[in-house]
Design an enzyme around this catalytic site. Structure first.
Site, PDB file in Angstrom:
ATOM      1  N   GLN A   1       0.711  -1.214   0.191  1.00  0.00           N
ATOM      2  CA  GLN A   1       0.094  -0.143   0.042  1.00  0.00           C
ATOM      3  C   GLN A   1       0.939   1.248  -0.002  1.00  0.00           C
ATOM      4  O   GLN A   1       1.355   1.556   0.872  1.00  0.00           O
ATOM      5  CB  GLN A   1      -0.877  -0.098   1.132  1.00  0.00           C
ATOM      6  CG  GLN A   1      -1.749   1.158   1.557  1.00  0.00           C
ATOM      7  CD  GLN A   1      -2.454   1.154   2.803  1.00  0.00           C
ATOM      8  OE1 GLN A   1      -1.711   0.703   3.843  1.00  0.00           O
ATOM      9  NE2 GLN A   1      -3.576   1.542   2.861  1.00  0.00           N
TER      10      GLN A   1
ATOM     11  N   SER B   1       1.143   6.464   2.613  1.00  0.00           N
ATOM     12  CA  SER B   1       1.804   7.445   3.510  1.00  0.00           C
ATOM     13  C   SER B   1       3.062   7.967   2.869  1.00  0.00           C
ATOM     14  O   SER B   1       3.730   7.330   2.037  1.00  0.00           O
ATOM     15  CB  SER B   1       2.474   6.503   4.798  1.00  0.00           C
ATOM     16  OG  SER B   1       1.338   6.071   5.457  1.00  0.00           O
TER      17      SER B   1
ATOM     18  N   GLU C   1      -8.814  -1.570   5.829  1.00  0.00           N
ATOM     19  CA  GLU C   1      -7.806  -1.845   6.521  1.00  0.00           C
ATOM     20  C   GLU C   1      -8.109  -1.862   7.942  1.00  0.00           C
ATOM     21  O   GLU C   1      -7.649  -2.659   8.606  1.00  0.00           O
ATOM     22  CB  GLU C   1      -6.863  -0.662   6.111  1.00  0.00           C
ATOM     23  CG  GLU C   1      -5.621  -0.838   6.952  1.00  0.00           C
ATOM     24  CD  GLU C   1      -4.436   0.433   6.651  1.00  0.00           C
ATOM     25  OE1 GLU C   1      -5.048   1.214   5.868  1.00  0.00           O
ATOM     26  OE2 GLU C   1      -3.262   0.194   6.745  1.00  0.00           O
TER      27      GLU C   1
HETATM   28  C1  LIG Z   1       4.569  -1.152  11.223  1.00  0.00           C
HETATM   29  C2  LIG Z   1       3.761   0.037  10.366  1.00  0.00           C
HETATM   30  C3  LIG Z   1       3.537  -0.373   9.181  1.00  0.00           C
HETATM   31  C4  LIG Z   1       2.844   0.568   8.206  1.00  0.00           C
HETATM   32  N1  LIG Z   1       2.578   0.099   7.064  1.00  0.00           N
HETATM   33  C5  LIG Z   1       2.335   1.092   5.974  1.00  0.00           C
HETATM   34  C6  LIG Z   1       1.989   0.704   4.719  1.00  0.00           C
HETATM   35  O1  LIG Z   1       1.979  -0.510   4.289  1.00  0.00           O
HETATM   36  N2  LIG Z   1       1.702   1.596   3.780  1.00  0.00           N
HETATM   37  C7  LIG Z   1       1.258   2.904   4.023  1.00  0.00           C
HETATM   38  O2  LIG Z   1       1.016   3.605   3.284  1.00  0.00           O
HETATM   39  N3  LIG Z   1       1.785   3.338   5.332  1.00  0.00           N
HETATM   40  C8  LIG Z   1       1.967   2.356   6.409  1.00  0.00           C
HETATM   41  N4  LIG Z   1       2.205   3.045   7.577  1.00  0.00           N
HETATM   42  C9  LIG Z   1       2.241   4.338   7.970  1.00  0.00           C
HETATM   43  C10 LIG Z   1       1.022   4.722   8.953  1.00  0.00           C
HETATM   44  O3  LIG Z   1      -0.203   4.413   8.198  1.00  0.00           O
HETATM   45  C11 LIG Z   1       1.291   6.362   9.159  1.00  0.00           C
HETATM   46  O4  LIG Z   1       2.444   6.058   9.965  1.00  0.00           O
HETATM   47  C12 LIG Z   1       0.406   6.740  10.056  1.00  0.00           C
HETATM   48  O5  LIG Z   1      -0.886   6.912   9.290  1.00  0.00           O
HETATM   49  C13 LIG Z   1       0.683   7.954  10.869  1.00  0.00           C
HETATM   50  O6  LIG Z   1       1.370   8.830   9.985  1.00  0.00           O
HETATM   51  P1  LIG Z   1       2.806   9.688  10.150  1.00  0.00           P
HETATM   52  O7  LIG Z   1       3.672   8.690  10.593  1.00  0.00           O
HETATM   53  O8  LIG Z   1       2.781  10.824   9.108  1.00  0.00           O
HETATM   54  O9  LIG Z   1       2.508  10.555  11.522  1.00  0.00           O
HETATM   55  P2  LIG Z   1       1.828  12.104  11.762  1.00  0.00           P
HETATM   56  O10 LIG Z   1       0.572  12.022  11.005  1.00  0.00           O
HETATM   57  O11 LIG Z   1       2.892  13.083  11.576  1.00  0.00           O
HETATM   58  O12 LIG Z   1       1.206  11.987  13.373  1.00  0.00           O
HETATM   59  C14 LIG Z   1       2.155  12.369  14.409  1.00  0.00           C
HETATM   60  C15 LIG Z   1       1.381  12.218  15.736  1.00  0.00           C
HETATM   61  O13 LIG Z   1       0.562  13.268  15.597  1.00  0.00           O
HETATM   62  C16 LIG Z   1      -0.799  12.929  15.941  1.00  0.00           C
HETATM   63  N5  LIG Z   1      -1.876  13.586  14.977  1.00  0.00           N
HETATM   64  C17 LIG Z   1      -1.810  13.726  13.777  1.00  0.00           C
HETATM   65  N6  LIG Z   1      -2.978  14.430  13.435  1.00  0.00           N
HETATM   66  C18 LIG Z   1      -3.951  14.260  14.603  1.00  0.00           C
HETATM   67  C19 LIG Z   1      -4.832  14.974  14.598  1.00  0.00           C
HETATM   68  N7  LIG Z   1      -5.938  15.335  13.483  1.00  0.00           N
HETATM   69  N8  LIG Z   1      -5.598  14.663  15.883  1.00  0.00           N
HETATM   70  C20 LIG Z   1      -5.041  14.454  16.844  1.00  0.00           C
HETATM   71  N9  LIG Z   1      -3.732  13.812  16.717  1.00  0.00           N
HETATM   72  C21 LIG Z   1      -3.189  13.985  15.608  1.00  0.00           C
HETATM   73  C22 LIG Z   1      -0.783  11.300  15.380  1.00  0.00           C
HETATM   74  O14 LIG Z   1      -1.574  10.361  16.227  1.00  0.00           O
HETATM   75  C23 LIG Z   1       0.751  11.101  15.743  1.00  0.00           C
HETATM   76  O15 LIG Z   1       0.494  11.017  17.478  1.00  0.00           O
HETATM   77  C24 LIG Z   1       2.789   2.061   8.655  1.00  0.00           C
HETATM   78  C25 LIG Z   1       3.142   2.250   9.908  1.00  0.00           C
HETATM   79  C26 LIG Z   1       3.763   1.467  10.666  1.00  0.00           C
HETATM   80  C27 LIG Z   1       4.057   1.870  12.097  1.00  0.00           C
END
Ligand SMILES: Cc1cc2nc3c(=O)[nH]c(=O)nc-3n(C[C@H](O)[C@H](O)[C@H](O)COP(=O)(O)OP(=O)(O)OC[C@H]3O[C@@H](n4cnc5c(N)ncnc54)[C@H](O)[C@@H]3O)c2cc1C
Length: 403
Positions: A122, A125, A240
């Protein structure tokens, strides 16, 4: 002369499905049929996912009847399609292709996906767009019958084993962020796709960064209309959360299993305080298991709803609490972590590893598939009907957003 309306197909009953599965097993005895041939034949017989349409691995039956087929196949020792290895394809790509794909796309992609001959990942991100996925910046520019894609994705589980990817990209930067996105099916073997491992807290590299440089995707691999990508992606995201939070686990299965086993086998580790916590978590795990079962039955009646977010939230919190308790119970032994070699596993193995691995890997549960904070927002807004977060960037063109 008035036309007779077509008779809607009738869903088979449980008894009919049992008979059909037994007939299938007689024609393809698992002991004498090689795995791939068996699985392809099972798909063609409509016994793969019985709720899918005929010709696409199903029989347009009720989703709940899959259990009838699975029980017959399991009793006969039939091979499975290793659903954990192909979880993203099964849980996310397939329902999205089914909902938005053309007939040609469904015929091309669903069979090898279900059989496990093609693994999916997928590409959602990005370094600058995770929770705020609609802010993504990977560009797709049309060039005749193809789209040229440039950008970077991150945290892509299984990209190193995947043959195909579901990908969202920006096709119109002049529109507000949710409107200028289009959804594609991307061939991971195409020139311009580069997959680099990312080492995780466990030492393993189950996910990757993916660089897309001038990748050419044929327009026939677009899923849904140009600009409809956000709507299509929401279908993927809802599925998902259900596939993460709604996994079928037996009573006292999943994370609680090794803790309960250690508790029974090793009385010297027990304390009264840990006993209370174990009982509380055991009960919560059982409640979550039954709630997931109810969610699955509700799903059988229609599309996944925001309730899947609640299940995913619960699953993440419980996994972290239970794996924390396990480490405490095992004391020094729980802190041992024997293997720091960077490996690129094909799946997350919660059961075949030690307590330290489970504890570290469970940290990712509240991030992957949408963070718990964001899922709480979804539950607040779409389940409880509370006012939504202020969104002052909703109507601005994406190119004018502050970055
Ligand atoms: C083991 C693992 C596997 C993954 N696999 C995939 C994959 O296969 N494909 C893919 O596309 N992605 C994948 N991901 C990515 C995952 O979906 C993202 O890491 C996740 O959506 C968070 O985005 P970010 O890391 O950019 O954090 P950010 O969005 O930058 O968030 C940082 C912090 O801010 C908080 N925050 C952000 N916005 C808000 C809000 N509106 N209200 C309250 N709090 C908020 C978040 O909760 C978090 O604590 C994976 C992640 C992990 C850990």
């Amino acid at each position: 002369m008035s036309a007779t309306p077509p008779t809607p197909p009738t869903s088979p009953t449980a008894a009919e499905l049992t008979a059909r599965t037994r007939e299938f097993l007689a024609a393809h005895p698992p002991a004498d049929t090689d795995r791939a041939t068996f699985l392809r034949a099972r798909f063609d017989a409509g016994l793969a996912w019985v709720h899918y349409p005929e010709g696409l691995g199903g029989l347009a039956a009720s989703r709940t009847l899959q259990a009838v087929v699975d029980a017959e196949l399991e009793a006969a020792g039939a091979p499975d399609n290793d659903p954990r290895r192909i979880g993203i394809g099964l849980g996310m790509a397939a329902p999205t292709i089914l909902a938005y794909g053309t007939e040609e796309q469904k015929q091309r992609f669903l069979r090898p996906l279900w059989v496990g001959e093609e693994v999916w990942c997928q590409l959602f991100s990005e370094p600058g767009a995770g929770s705020d996925l609609a802010a993504l910046g990977t560009r797709a520019v049309r060039d005749g019958d193809t789209w040229v894609v440039d950008g970077q994705k991150v945290w892509t589980s299984s990209a190193h084993t995947a043959r195909w990817a579901i990908l969202i990209a920006r096709t119109d930067p002049d529109l507000p962020k949710h409107q200028g996105i289009t959804y594609f099916l991307c061939d991971m073997t195409d020139p311009g796709v580069e997959v680099r491992p990312l080492r995780q807290i466990t030492g393993e590299a189950e996910f990757n960064e993916v660089f897309l440089t001038g990748v050419r995707i044929p327009d026939s691999h677009r899923l849904g209309a140009v600009g409809q990508g956000w709507e299509v992606a929401r279908t993927t995201l809802m599925n998902e959360r259900v596939s993460i939070g709604g996994m079928r686990i037996p009573r006292e299965g999943g994370m609680i299993a090794p803790v309960a086993a250690a508790w029974r086998a090793r009385p010297e580790l027990r304390t009264h305080a840990l006993h209370d916590r174990l009982l509380t978590l055991w009960t919560e795990a059982e409640v979550a298991r039954l709630a997931a079962e109810r969610l699955r039955q509700q799903l059988a009646a229609g599309r996944p709803g925001p309730e899947g977010s609640g299940m995913k939230l619960t699953f993440a919190r419980l996994n972290q609490e239970i794996s924390g308790l396990e480490v405490e119970l095992l004391a020094e032994e729980g802190l041992l972590y024997g293997d720091w070699t960077m490996r690129r596993p094909e799946l997350v193995d919660f059961t075949g590893r030690d307590a330290g691995y489970r504890y570290l890997r469970a940290k990712g549960n509240s991030i992957e598939g949408g963070t718990s904070e964001v899922l709480l927002n979804i539950v607040a807004e779409r389940v409880l009907g509370l006012p939504s977060e202020p969104r002052d960037d909703k109507d601005l063109p994406w190119k004018d957003l502050a970055r």
